[in-house]
Scaffold this motif. Structure first.
Motif, mmCIF file in Angstrom:
data_model
loop_
_atom_site.group_PDB
_atom_site.id
_atom_site.type_symbol
_atom_site.label_atom_id
_atom_site.label_comp_id
_atom_site.label_asym_id
_atom_site.label_seq_id
_atom_site.Cartn_x
_atom_site.Cartn_y
_atom_site.Cartn_z
ATOM 1 N N GLY A 12 10.812 3.212 12.287
ATOM 2 C CA GLY A 12 11.404 2.906 10.979
ATOM 3 C C GLY A 12 12.810 3.480 10.873
ATOM 4 N N ALA A 13 13.532 3.447 12.010
ATOM 5 C CA ALA A 13 14.860 4.089 12.056
ATOM 6 C C ALA A 13 15.987 3.146 11.651
ATOM 7 C CB ALA A 13 15.115 4.625 13.464
ATOM 8 N N ARG A 38 14.192 -4.714 13.284
ATOM 9 C CA ARG A 38 15.524 -5.347 13.185
ATOM 10 C C ARG A 38 16.504 -4.713 14.172
ATOM 11 N NH1 ARG A 38 16.619 -4.247 7.120
ATOM 12 N NH2 ARG A 38 15.377 -2.456 7.715
ATOM 13 N N ASP A 61 7.519 -3.784 16.864
ATOM 14 C CA ASP A 61 6.728 -3.919 15.642
ATOM 15 C C ASP A 61 5.533 -2.981 15.804
ATOM 16 O OD1 ASP A 61 4.854 -4.690 13.709
ATOM 17 O OD2 ASP A 61 5.555 -6.762 13.719
ATOM 18 N N VAL A 62 5.371 -2.022 14.897
ATOM 19 C CA VAL A 62 4.301 -1.028 15.070
ATOM 20 C C VAL A 62 2.900 -1.640 14.947
ATOM 21 C CG1 VAL A 62 5.704 0.956 14.336
ATOM 22 C CG2 VAL A 62 4.293 -0.246 12.648
ATOM 23 N N THR A 63 2.811 -2.872 14.480
ATOM 24 C CA THR A 63 1.487 -3.496 14.366
ATOM 25 C C THR A 63 1.118 -4.301 15.621
ATOM 26 O OG1 THR A 63 2.306 -5.554 13.362
ATOM 27 C CG2 THR A 63 1.783 -3.746 11.863
ATOM 28 N N ALA A 89 7.797 4.573 10.029
ATOM 29 C CA ALA A 89 7.796 3.162 9.595
ATOM 30 C C ALA A 89 6.715 2.943 8.547
ATOM 31 C CB ALA A 89 7.551 2.240 10.789
ATOM 32 N N ILE A 91 5.539 0.410 4.737
ATOM 33 C CA ILE A 91 5.827 -0.504 3.624
ATOM 34 C C ILE A 91 4.993 -0.050 2.430
ATOM 35 C CG2 ILE A 91 6.486 -2.546 4.964
ATOM 36 C CD1 ILE A 91 3.572 -3.543 4.612
ATOM 37 N N ILE A 138 5.258 10.705 8.263
ATOM 38 C CA ILE A 138 5.822 10.499 6.932
ATOM 39 C C ILE A 138 4.759 9.852 6.049
ATOM 40 C CG2 ILE A 138 7.755 9.672 5.553
ATOM 41 C CD1 ILE A 138 8.591 11.648 7.800
ATOM 42 N N SER A 140 3.414 10.614 1.855
ATOM 43 C CA SER A 140 4.030 10.428 0.538
ATOM 44 C C SER A 140 3.298 11.339 -0.446
ATOM 45 C CB SER A 140 3.823 8.972 0.110
ATOM 46 O OG SER A 140 4.154 8.789 -1.245
ATOM 47 N N LYS A 157 -1.920 6.287 2.992
ATOM 48 C CA LYS A 157 -1.344 7.623 3.179
ATOM 49 C C LYS A 157 -2.453 8.686 3.188
ATOM 50 C CE LYS A 157 3.012 6.210 3.330
ATOM 51 N NZ LYS A 157 3.783 6.231 4.584
ATOM 52 N N GLY A 184 8.715 12.446 -2.441
ATOM 53 C CA GLY A 184 8.585 11.817 -3.766
ATOM 54 C C GLY A 184 9.453 10.567 -3.767
ATOM 55 N N TYR A 185 10.091 10.284 -4.923
ATOM 56 C CA TYR A 185 10.980 9.112 -4.951
ATOM 57 C C TYR A 185 12.261 9.413 -4.182
ATOM 58 C CZ TYR A 185 8.068 7.065 -8.614
ATOM 59 O OH TYR A 185 7.021 6.529 -9.307
ATOM 60 N N ILE A 190 12.963 0.652 -0.067
ATOM 61 C CA ILE A 190 11.546 0.368 0.209
ATOM 62 C C ILE A 190 10.920 -0.579 -0.817
ATOM 63 C CG2 ILE A 190 10.544 2.401 -0.964
ATOM 64 C CD1 ILE A 190 8.610 2.538 1.554
ATOM 65 N N LEU A 209 13.393 4.678 -7.815
ATOM 66 C CA LEU A 209 13.968 4.845 -6.476
ATOM 67 C C LEU A 209 15.486 4.922 -6.552
ATOM 68 C CD1 LEU A 209 11.718 2.386 -4.480
ATOM 69 C CD2 LEU A 209 11.742 4.848 -4.273
HETATM 70 N N1 LIG Z 1 11.493 5.857 -0.431
HETATM 71 C C1 LIG Z 1 10.537 6.567 -0.988
HETATM 72 O O1 LIG Z 1 10.576 6.854 -2.208
HETATM 73 C C2 LIG Z 1 9.374 7.053 -0.181
HETATM 74 C C3 LIG Z 1 8.522 7.989 -0.789
HETATM 75 C C4 LIG Z 1 7.445 8.481 -0.050
HETATM 76 C C5 LIG Z 1 7.225 8.061 1.239
HETATM 77 N N2 LIG Z 1 8.074 7.153 1.814
HETATM 78 C C6 LIG Z 1 7.775 6.732 3.181
HETATM 79 O O2 LIG Z 1 8.926 6.858 3.981
HETATM 80 C C7 LIG Z 1 8.841 5.933 5.069
HETATM 81 C C8 LIG Z 1 10.168 5.211 5.208
HETATM 82 O O3 LIG Z 1 10.397 4.442 4.044
HETATM 83 P P1 LIG Z 1 11.850 4.236 3.402
HETATM 84 O O4 LIG Z 1 11.751 4.649 1.999
HETATM 85 O O5 LIG Z 1 12.878 4.795 4.269
HETATM 86 O O6 LIG Z 1 11.913 2.634 3.349
HETATM 87 P P2 LIG Z 1 12.738 1.555 4.171
HETATM 88 O O7 LIG Z 1 14.193 1.820 4.068
HETATM 89 O O8 LIG Z 1 12.215 0.240 3.731
HETATM 90 O O9 LIG Z 1 12.307 1.852 5.662
HETATM 91 C C9 LIG Z 1 11.106 1.388 6.218
HETATM 92 C C10 LIG Z 1 11.300 1.332 7.723
HETATM 93 O O10 LIG Z 1 10.074 0.911 8.326
HETATM 94 C C11 LIG Z 1 10.353 -0.126 9.253
HETATM 95 N N3 LIG Z 1 9.194 -0.993 9.380
HETATM 96 C C12 LIG Z 1 8.518 -1.644 8.409
HETATM 97 N N4 LIG Z 1 7.542 -2.380 8.928
HETATM 98 C C13 LIG Z 1 7.581 -2.188 10.276
HETATM 99 C C14 LIG Z 1 6.835 -2.690 11.369
HETATM 100 N N5 LIG Z 1 5.818 -3.551 11.204
HETATM 101 N N6 LIG Z 1 7.161 -2.280 12.622
HETATM 102 C C15 LIG Z 1 8.189 -1.420 12.813
HETATM 103 N N7 LIG Z 1 8.934 -0.920 11.825
HETATM 104 C C16 LIG Z 1 8.636 -1.306 10.568
HETATM 105 C C17 LIG Z 1 11.570 -0.847 8.679
HETATM 106 O O11 LIG Z 1 12.329 -1.475 9.700
HETATM 107 P P3 LIG Z 1 12.314 -3.040 10.086
HETATM 108 O O12 LIG Z 1 12.219 -3.811 8.823
HETATM 109 O O13 LIG Z 1 13.612 -3.192 10.807
HETATM 110 O O14 LIG Z 1 11.129 -3.195 10.988
HETATM 111 C C18 LIG Z 1 12.370 0.335 8.132
HETATM 112 O O15 LIG Z 1 13.157 0.909 9.152
HETATM 113 C C19 LIG Z 1 7.649 5.026 4.769
HETATM 114 O O16 LIG Z 1 6.541 5.426 5.547
HETATM 115 C C20 LIG Z 1 7.380 5.270 3.301
HETATM 116 O O17 LIG Z 1 6.032 5.068 2.961
HETATM 117 C C21 LIG Z 1 9.145 6.647 1.127
#
Ligand SMILES: NC(=O)c1ccc[n+]([C@@H]2O[C@H](COP(=O)([O-])OP(=O)(O)OC[C@H]3O[C@@H](n4cnc5c(N)ncnc54)[C@H](OP(=O)(O)O)[C@@H]3O)[C@@H](O)[C@H]2O)c1
Length: 262
Positions: A12-13, A38, A61-63, A89, A91, A138, A140, A157, A184-185, A190, A209
């Protein structure tokens, strides 16, 4: 914080917290492998992190369980091993349980639980062979208490906590550290890719967010916790942090608060 020449694989980098972690680890001297789907976005982050040879990309793709053994072997070969695996990574979801298709729950579990679980198991033998390794997961604050409109997300989670706590209990004596991270947020995109009940994208920036903690501050707190080999990091603003403590000490009060209409 010194991560000089530590070999770190981050999923998810391509955006958000993963991108911020990549930049922070790069500044701290680490060697990086960046993964996500991507490739163009990974290349953008790669060049912000100094490019080759210190920062390499591995689109995946992690899936995709079939591809995973090949991708893991490639990742292990790039720098001759992995010291820190950051399972980031993920959603999220925006829908009431009663309006959510079964397929949405399954998709959330595939990305957020089975992806990290399979990657951890794929990398574990090499970490055991080198007698050291650190898995950073990671999760939440939604992995600490069930959040309305995110029943599936919270479930994924919670599942991570169960799996990785058990893994830690099994392997800590063999040099494997596990750090659970509960943000948190955080100000990322995302909510744009969040799934609605019918599986379509939410495609909106949520105001919590938009006003959340900056991703680079979240990354700073995570690196500090990793350096200190913390078992858990709550990277959250005061209010969300307070909810985590309410859950632990006053769960009935929290249940009442969460039960208010949304
Ligand atoms: N933002 C928040 O408030 C928040 C709060 C708590 C926890 N988190 C956690 O933090 C982590 C990162 O989220 P973020 O907020 O940084 O959101 P984000 O910007 O949407 O990042 C999500 C990342 O996951 C990757 N990803 C999604 N589906 C994937 C797949 N099938 N295979 C490989 N990569 C995949 C995306 O890349 P591609 O689309 O390029 O694959 C993207 O790099 C998540 O686990 C989320 O649950 C976020």
């Amino acid at each position: 914080m010194d991560f000089q020449d530590r070999r770190i694989w981050i999923t998810g980098a391509s955006s958000g917290i993963g991108e911020a972690l990549a930049l922070a680890f790069h500044r701290a001297g680490a060697k990086l492998i960046l993964s996500a789907r991507r490739e163009d976005e990974l290349k953008r982050v790669q060049s912000a992190c100094g490019g080759e040879p210190g920062t390499l990309i591995l689109p995946m793709d992690v899936t995709d369980a079939e591809e995973l053994p090949k991708k893991t072997q490639l990742a292990l070969n790039l720098f001759g091993g992995i010291d820190i695996l950051v399972l980031n990574a993920g959603i999220t979801q925006r829908s009431r349980t009663r309006e959510t298709d079964e397929s949405v729950y399954r998709r959330l579990m595939e990305v957020n639980f089975f992806g990290p679980e399979a990657m951890a198991r794929a990398v574990l033998p090499s970490m055991l062979a080198q007698k050291s390794g650190h898995m950073v997961v990671i999760s939440s604050v939604a992995g600490k208490f069930g959040v309305p409109m995110r029943s599936g997300y919270s479930a994924t989670k919670f599942a991570l906590h169960g799996f990785f706590e058990a893994l830690r209990a099994e392997e800590e004596r063999n040099g494997i550290h596990v750090t659970m991270v509960c943000p948190g947020y955080i100000r990322t995109d995302i909510s744009l890719s969040a799934l609605r009940g019918d599986g379509r994208k939410h495609a909106k920036m949520d105001s919590e967010l938009a006003h959340g903690m900056p991703a680079d501050e979240c990354a700073r707190q995570i690196l500090k916790g990793i350096a200190g080999k913390k078992k858990e990091i709550v990277a959250a603003a005061g209010r969300e942090k307070a909810l985590v403590y309410l859950k632990r000490f006053f769960p009935t009060v929290l249940a009442r608060m969460l039960g208010r209409p949304v």
